[in-house]
Design an enzyme around this catalytic site. Sequence first.
Site, short mmCIF file in Angstrom:
data_model
loop_
_atom_site.label_atom_id
_atom_site.label_comp_id
_atom_site.label_asym_id
_atom_site.label_seq_id
_atom_site.Cartn_x
_atom_site.Cartn_y
_atom_site.Cartn_z
N CYS A 112 0.34 89.48 37.80
CA CYS A 112 -0.31 90.08 38.96
C CYS A 112 0.66 89.95 40.14
O CYS A 112 1.84 89.66 39.92
CB CYS A 112 -1.69 89.46 39.24
SG CYS A 112 -1.73 87.76 39.80
N ARG A 154 3.46 62.31 22.39
CA ARG A 154 2.62 61.81 23.48
C ARG A 154 1.90 62.92 24.23
O ARG A 154 0.87 62.68 24.88
CB ARG A 154 3.47 60.99 24.46
CG ARG A 154 4.45 61.79 25.28
CD ARG A 154 5.37 60.89 26.09
NE ARG A 154 6.22 61.64 27.01
CZ ARG A 154 7.32 62.32 26.65
NH1 ARG A 154 7.69 62.36 25.38
NH2 ARG A 154 8.05 62.95 27.56
N HIS A 155 2.44 64.14 24.14
CA HIS A 155 1.82 65.24 24.87
C HIS A 155 0.53 65.70 24.20
O HIS A 155 -0.35 66.25 24.85
CB HIS A 155 2.79 66.42 24.98
CG HIS A 155 4.09 66.04 25.65
ND1 HIS A 155 4.14 65.62 26.96
CD2 HIS A 155 5.35 65.98 25.17
CE1 HIS A 155 5.41 65.33 27.28
NE2 HIS A 155 6.15 65.54 26.20
N HIS A 173 5.68 70.53 27.00
CA HIS A 173 4.76 69.45 27.39
C HIS A 173 3.30 69.85 27.38
O HIS A 173 2.43 69.02 27.08
CB HIS A 173 5.12 68.94 28.79
CG HIS A 173 6.41 68.19 28.85
ND1 HIS A 173 6.72 67.32 29.87
CD2 HIS A 173 7.48 68.18 28.01
CE1 HIS A 173 7.93 66.80 29.66
NE2 HIS A 173 8.42 67.32 28.54
N ASN A 174 3.02 71.09 27.77
CA ASN A 174 1.62 71.49 27.97
C ASN A 174 1.09 72.44 26.90
O ASN A 174 -0.07 72.84 26.95
CB ASN A 174 1.46 72.17 29.35
CG ASN A 174 2.13 71.39 30.46
OD1 ASN A 174 3.09 71.88 31.07
ND2 ASN A 174 1.70 70.17 30.71
N THR A 178 0.98 87.68 42.50
CA THR A 178 1.49 86.31 42.61
C THR A 178 1.54 85.57 41.28
O THR A 178 2.18 84.52 41.18
CB THR A 178 0.58 85.48 43.54
OG1 THR A 178 -0.75 85.50 42.97
CG2 THR A 178 0.56 86.05 44.94
N ASP A 188 -2.72 93.33 36.57
CA ASP A 188 -3.46 94.19 37.49
C ASP A 188 -2.45 95.16 38.11
O ASP A 188 -1.28 95.22 37.68
CB ASP A 188 -4.24 93.35 38.53
CG ASP A 188 -3.32 92.70 39.58
OD1 ASP A 188 -2.08 92.76 39.42
OD2 ASP A 188 -3.86 92.14 40.55
C1 RB5 Z 1 -3.70 92.16 44.40
O1 RB5 Z 1 -3.46 92.69 45.66
C2 RB5 Z 1 -3.34 90.70 44.37
O2 RB5 Z 1 -4.27 89.97 45.10
C3 RB5 Z 1 -3.24 90.19 42.96
O3 RB5 Z 1 -2.30 90.94 42.26
C4 RB5 Z 1 -2.84 88.75 42.78
O4 RB5 Z 1 -1.71 88.45 43.54
C5 RB5 Z 1 -3.91 87.77 42.95
O5 RB5 Z 1 -3.73 86.55 42.72
#
Ligand code: RB5
Length: 149
Positions: free
Chosen positions: A65, A132-133, A98-99, A67, A8
């Site tokens: 994004c 095992r995974h 593992h995943n 976060t 994003d």
């Molecule tokens: C956008 O502002 C922000 O919310 C998005 O990039 C992200 O961090 C959401 O999880």
Amino acid sequence: MRIAIGSDHGGFRLKGEIMEHLKVKGIEIVDFGTFSEDSCDYPDVALEVAQAVADKKFTFGILVCGTGIGIGIAANKVPGIRAALCSDTFSAHACREHNDANILTIGQRVVGTGLALDIVETFLKAEFEGSRHSKRIDKISQIEAKYYK
Ligand code: RB5
């Protein structure tokens, strides 16, 4: 190896840096957007990348994004997707080993560019250990089968 990448607006800059890095290494990478820093909704690009990875058109997906959280939550709604948020290199290889993670998610506002590129490299080099995974991955698929009709 073919990589699908998307972000994003909150991950737009880092997406470009990851693309440059992988292109120099000769890795094929397809950009699913977003294509500017204009505000957009991360579930839209998460769905496109996740669908393409679930359809086996790509080896892995990378989603960025602000976060790494929202875009990963959305991607994980697509059956067959195991998206892993990584902010360190240990998680980046463990989620493959593992995943059997098939999408890496990263937060542009969380990690610096150098660490992000190390995380990408580590994720792409690591291999699923099976054994095992595998039965645990099978159990994840059973949860999907139970709820996705
Ligand atoms: C956008 O502002 C922000 O919310 C998005 O990039 C992200 O961090 C959401 O999880």
